[in-house]
Design a protein around this motif. Sequence first.
Motif, PDB file in Angstrom:
ATOM      1  N   LEU A 112       0.843  -1.206   0.000  1.00  0.00           N
ATOM      2  CA  LEU A 112       0.000   0.000   0.000  1.00  0.00           C
ATOM      3  C   LEU A 112       0.872   1.248   0.000  1.00  0.00           C
ATOM      4  N   ALA A 113       1.920   1.215   0.825  1.00  0.00           N
ATOM      5  CA  ALA A 113       2.807   2.380   0.931  1.00  0.00           C
ATOM      6  C   ALA A 113       3.564   2.612  -0.377  1.00  0.00           C
ATOM      7  N   TYR A 173       9.951  -5.715   0.936  1.00  0.00           N
ATOM      8  CA  TYR A 173       9.618  -7.142   1.005  1.00  0.00           C
ATOM      9  C   TYR A 173      10.798  -7.997   1.505  1.00  0.00           C
ATOM     10  N   SER A 174      12.020  -7.532   1.234  1.00  0.00           N
ATOM     11  CA  SER A 174      13.201  -8.300   1.655  1.00  0.00           C
ATOM     12  C   SER A 174      13.199  -8.478   3.166  1.00  0.00           C
ATOM     13  N   HIS A 175      12.772  -7.433   3.884  1.00  0.00           N
ATOM     14  CA  HIS A 175      12.775  -7.523   5.351  1.00  0.00           C
ATOM     15  C   HIS A 175      11.673  -8.458   5.845  1.00  0.00           C
ATOM     16  N   ALA A 176      10.554  -8.520   5.090  1.00  0.00           N
ATOM     17  CA  ALA A 176       9.487  -9.459   5.456  1.00  0.00           C
ATOM     18  C   ALA A 176      10.018 -10.888   5.326  1.00  0.00           C
ATOM     19  N   VAL A 177      10.769 -11.122   4.244  1.00  0.00           N
ATOM     20  CA  VAL A 177      11.381 -12.437   4.025  1.00  0.00           C
ATOM     21  C   VAL A 177      12.359 -12.754   5.158  1.00  0.00           C
ATOM     22  N   CYS A 178      13.195 -11.752   5.486  1.00  0.00           N
ATOM     23  CA  CYS A 178      14.207 -11.959   6.542  1.00  0.00           C
ATOM     24  C   CYS A 178      13.528 -12.218   7.895  1.00  0.00           C
ATOM     25  N   MET A 179      12.383 -11.537   8.119  1.00  0.00           N
ATOM     26  CA  MET A 179      11.661 -11.762   9.384  1.00  0.00           C
ATOM     27  C   MET A 179      11.317 -13.241   9.540  1.00  0.00           C
ATOM     28  N   ILE A 180      10.785 -13.840   8.480  1.00  0.00           N
ATOM     29  CA  ILE A 180      10.374 -15.248   8.547  1.00  0.00           C
ATOM     30  C   ILE A 180      11.594 -16.158   8.686  1.00  0.00           C
ATOM     31  N   LYS A 181      12.623 -15.861   7.882  1.00  0.00           N
ATOM     32  CA  LYS A 181      13.794 -16.747   7.897  1.00  0.00           C
ATOM     33  C   LYS A 181      14.522 -16.690   9.239  1.00  0.00           C
ATOM     34  N   GLN A 182      14.567 -15.489   9.829  1.00  0.00           N
ATOM     35  CA  GLN A 182      15.216 -15.369  11.133  1.00  0.00           C
ATOM     36  C   GLN A 182      14.356 -16.031  12.219  1.00  0.00           C
ATOM     37  N   ASN A 219      16.888 -10.576  15.646  1.00  0.00           N
ATOM     38  CA  ASN A 219      17.047 -10.252  14.216  1.00  0.00           C
ATOM     39  C   ASN A 219      15.680 -10.116  13.542  1.00  0.00           C
ATOM     40  N   THR A 220      14.727 -10.952  13.991  1.00  0.00           N
ATOM     41  CA  THR A 220      13.362 -10.857  13.459  1.00  0.00           C
ATOM     42  C   THR A 220      12.786  -9.479  13.779  1.00  0.00           C
ATOM     43  N   ILE A 221      12.958  -9.055  15.030  1.00  0.00           N
ATOM     44  CA  ILE A 221      12.436  -7.746  15.449  1.00  0.00           C
ATOM     45  C   ILE A 221      13.152  -6.627  14.686  1.00  0.00           C
ATOM     46  N   LEU A 222      14.472  -6.771  14.517  1.00  0.00           N
ATOM     47  CA  LEU A 222      15.244  -5.737  13.810  1.00  0.00           C
ATOM     48  C   LEU A 222      14.721  -5.553  12.382  1.00  0.00           C
ATOM     49  N   HIS A 223      14.512  -6.663  11.685  1.00  0.00           N
ATOM     50  CA  HIS A 223      14.010  -6.564  10.306  1.00  0.00           C
ATOM     51  C   HIS A 223      12.593  -5.989  10.270  1.00  0.00           C
ATOM     52  N   SER A 224      11.787  -6.338  11.276  1.00  0.00           N
ATOM     53  CA  SER A 224      10.410  -5.795  11.301  1.00  0.00           C
ATOM     54  C   SER A 224      10.459  -4.283  11.535  1.00  0.00           C
ATOM     55  N   LEU A 225      11.397  -3.831  12.368  1.00  0.00           N
ATOM     56  CA  LEU A 225      11.504  -2.382  12.626  1.00  0.00           C
ATOM     57  C   LEU A 225      11.977  -1.627  11.379  1.00  0.00           C
ATOM     58  N   ILE A 226      12.932  -2.220  10.665  1.00  0.00           N
ATOM     59  CA  ILE A 226      13.409  -1.583   9.421  1.00  0.00           C
ATOM     60  C   ILE A 226      12.248  -1.495   8.424  1.00  0.00           C
ATOM     61  N   LEU A 227      11.483  -2.586   8.358  1.00  0.00           N
ATOM     62  CA  LEU A 227      10.340  -2.619   7.438  1.00  0.00           C
ATOM     63  C   LEU A 227       9.318  -1.541   7.806  1.00  0.00           C
ATOM     64  N   VAL A 228       9.016  -1.415   9.101  1.00  0.00           N
ATOM     65  CA  VAL A 228       8.070  -0.382   9.552  1.00  0.00           C
ATOM     66  C   VAL A 228       8.618   1.005   9.193  1.00  0.00           C
ATOM     67  N   GLY A 229       9.922   1.198   9.367  1.00  0.00           N
ATOM     68  CA  GLY A 229      10.553   2.483   9.030  1.00  0.00           C
ATOM     69  C   GLY A 229      10.407   2.798   7.551  1.00  0.00           C
ATOM     70  N   GLU A 230      10.657   1.798   6.700  1.00  0.00           N
ATOM     71  CA  GLU A 230      10.535   2.010   5.247  1.00  0.00           C
ATOM     72  C   GLU A 230       9.094   2.351   4.864  1.00  0.00           C
ATOM     73  N   ILE A 231       8.152   1.667   5.509  1.00  0.00           N
ATOM     74  CA  ILE A 231       6.734   1.936   5.241  1.00  0.00           C
ATOM     75  C   ILE A 231       6.391   3.369   5.640  1.00  0.00           C
ATOM     76  N   ALA A 232       6.887   3.795   6.816  1.00  0.00           N
ATOM     77  CA  ALA A 232       6.607   5.150   7.311  1.00  0.00           C
ATOM     78  C   ALA A 232       7.149   6.207   6.335  1.00  0.00           C
ATOM     79  N   VAL A 233       8.346   5.965   5.800  1.00  0.00           N
ATOM     80  CA  VAL A 233       8.941   6.912   4.842  1.00  0.00           C
ATOM     81  C   VAL A 233       8.071   7.004   3.582  1.00  0.00           C
ATOM     82  N   LEU A 234       7.637   5.845   3.087  1.00  0.00           N
ATOM     83  CA  LEU A 234       6.816   5.829   1.866  1.00  0.00           C
ATOM     84  C   LEU A 234       5.478   6.539   2.088  1.00  0.00           C
TER      85      LEU A 234
END
Lengths: 249, 412
Positions: free
Chosen positions: B307-308, B362-371, B379-394
Motif C-alpha cells: 500500500l505504501a 519485502y526483503s525484510h518481510a522475508v528476513c523476518m520469517i527466515k530469522q 534479528n526478526t524484530i530488527l528486520h520488522s523495525l526496518i520494514l516499519v521504518g521504510e513503510i513510514a517513509v513511503l
Amino acid sequence: MAGDGAAVRLRDVVKVFGKKVRALRGVSFEVPRGAIYGILGPNGAGKTTTLRIIATLVRHDSGYVEVLGHRLPDERNLVRGRISYLPEDAGLYHRLTGWENLLYFAMIYSDTLEEARRMAELGVKLSGLSERDIHRKASEYSKGMARRVALARALMVGAELVLLDEPTSGLDVFSAYSIRKIIKNFAKSSGATVLMSSHNMLEVEELCDRVILINKGSIVAEGEPAELKERAGAANLEEAFIKLVGGVS
Amino acid sequence: MRRRGRLYPVIWKELRDMARDIKTIAAIAILPLIMMPFMGLTSIYVQTLQQGVAVVINEDPGKIVIGDHVFTTQQLVNEIENALKSKGFIVTTHNVSRFDIKVIIPKGFRANISSFTRLALIRIIKAVGSTKANAGESAVASVLGSFAHEVAVAKVDYLGRLARVKVSPSSVLDPIIYTTTLVGPSGAAVSVVESFRVMLGRILAFSLIFVTTPSIAYITDSVVGEKERKTFEALLATPVPRWSIVIGKALSASLIGLATGLADAIGLLLFFAIPSMTYGINLLKLLTPTLLAAHVSAVYLSVLASLALILPIVIRSGSYRVAQAFSLAIIGVASIVFFIALYANIGALTPSLRYLLYVIPYSHAVCMIKQAVLGEVWNTILHSLILVGEIAVLLAIAVKLFSEEKIIYSKT
C-alpha cells in the motif's frame, strides 16, 4: 488576519492550465457576507475553476484571493473549516446509507459523536428524505435523491460560506425545484453567504441577490438580475446574458 | 466551527465501505487459506502425484555367480521397478513407444559384471522434456549403486579367499568415512529436523507472494474510485487533514492485510497439518509461536508495504491506468524478492546486492520469517523495525505528494 464585510474577495485572478488554457483571465469580484451570489455563464466559462479556487482546491497563478478574511492559498487550512462545497455532480459513497454519508461529513466537522449526530439529523431534515429512505444505501437512490443528500451534506455543517457548483444540473424539473427550495429556505434561515454557479438563468434569477456574468474566463457584467436586464434592455436574464456577451457565438 | 486533525472519520467510513464489499474481502482472505495447504501438498507430494511411464527391459536374464555369491538380473529388475513405482511411475517390461525413462539390461551384462577385467553396461534412455525422467534416473542410479556395491563386496570377498588374505570388503571399497553434523546460527549442533525447518522457512517466505498484491487493487479503487465517483472533491474541501486521508485509507486497507494474515495463519496450520495427518510426519512441532507470530506480522507488513509503495503513485496520478502499470512493477519486484527467498539467503549475498535488496521492503518481510525460523528473535524484530521504518517513509512521501489539483484534474 480577519477582513471586513466581504466573504469573498478576488482581484485580477488568473488561472492557466498547462501552457495554453487560460481558464481565468483576471477575474475580480467581491461577495458581501450574508449575500446569495450567482456566477452565471456557459460551459467552459470558468465558473467551476473560480469556485474551486475559493474552495481551496486549486491554486491561482496570479492575483489576490481572500476568503472569510484569509488569503489563499497560504491560509487555506484556516478557511477549510468555515466553508462547505458542493461540486458539480457530487456523488455519494454508494455502499453507505444516506444517513452514513451525512454522518461521515458531520464527524469531520464535529468534536464529538453526539454533535455529529445532531448535525446529521439536521442534514436529514434539509434533505427532506423520509426516515426509511435515509437509511437505504445510496446506490439505491435516484439522481434527485442523491443530489438532495449531497446538498444537505454541504448545508448542514454550519459553514459561513457555502459554495454550490451547478446544484441542479442534470436534474428533472421536480428534483431541480426541490433543490432550489432547499437552497432558498437554507439561505433565509442560516444567514450564511451562498455563492453558486449555474448556467440556468431562471434558477439564478429566482435565487440570487446579485449575479456575476462570466464568459471565456472574464467577467462580463455584475449586478442585480433586474439591473442587468435593464442595462441590456432584455426581457429576461438569458437574453441579457446573450446581449452582454455580444451575441451567440 | 472547530477544525481538528482526525483520523477516526476516515477510518470509520473506509471500514464501513469495506465491510459492505464482502465479495472482495472474501476473495482476498480465502486466497491464502486455499493456497497455503495447496502449497504444502504440492511441495511434498508433487513427485508422487506426477504420473510417469518407465520401461525396464531385461535382455540378459539369468544368474550372476561370483564365488559363493549368486545374483540374478531379475533381482535387479525387481529393485529398479520398485524404486520407479515409489516415484510415481507406471512400470512396464513391454517395449512401448511413449515413455519417460527406459532402462535396458543388455545382452552380455552378466558376463561383464562377473568379470574381473571388464565393465558392465546398463542403458538408460530418457524422453526429452520429461521432468519426471530425472527423478526416474536418480531412482535407478540409486538401485544400481547398491547393486554394484553388493557385487563389489562379493568380488573383494572372492579375491580375498583366492589370495588367502583376510579382507574386510568395506575397508577396501570405502576406506574413508566422514561424519556430518548440522549446526545452528549459534554454532551448537542441531537435529536434522532443523534443516527441514529452514526449508519450510523458504517456502513460507515465498508464500508472501500471494498476499501482497490484492490490497493494491483495493487502495487504488479507494483513491481513484472516490475521485471517479465524485466524492473526493467534496471531501478535499473539508477540514480533514491530508495526512489523515492518506494514513486513514492505508490503515483501513491494511486491515484487509490483517484478515489475509489471519487466513494465512490458518492456511499455515493446514500446511503443516495435512502432511502430519497423511504421512505421519509431525511437522506441527516445527511451528513455533515465534514463527507463527513472525509469519502473521510479515504478512501484515508486506500488505502495508504494498500500500505504501503504490499510494504515492495513486495519489499523484489519480489514474487507474498508471496505478495498474505501477502495481505490475511492484508485483514484479515483489516476485523477484520472493523467488530469491526461495533459492538463496539474502543475508549471505554479496554486500552490493544484499543492500540493494534491503531497500525493498519485502526483503525484510522475508528476513523476518527466515530469522524466526532459526529462532533469531532479535534479528526478526530488527528486520520488522526496518520494514516499519521504510513503510513510514513511503507514507510520508505519499502525504507530501498529495495535491488536490492533481487529483481533481487527472484523468482516471
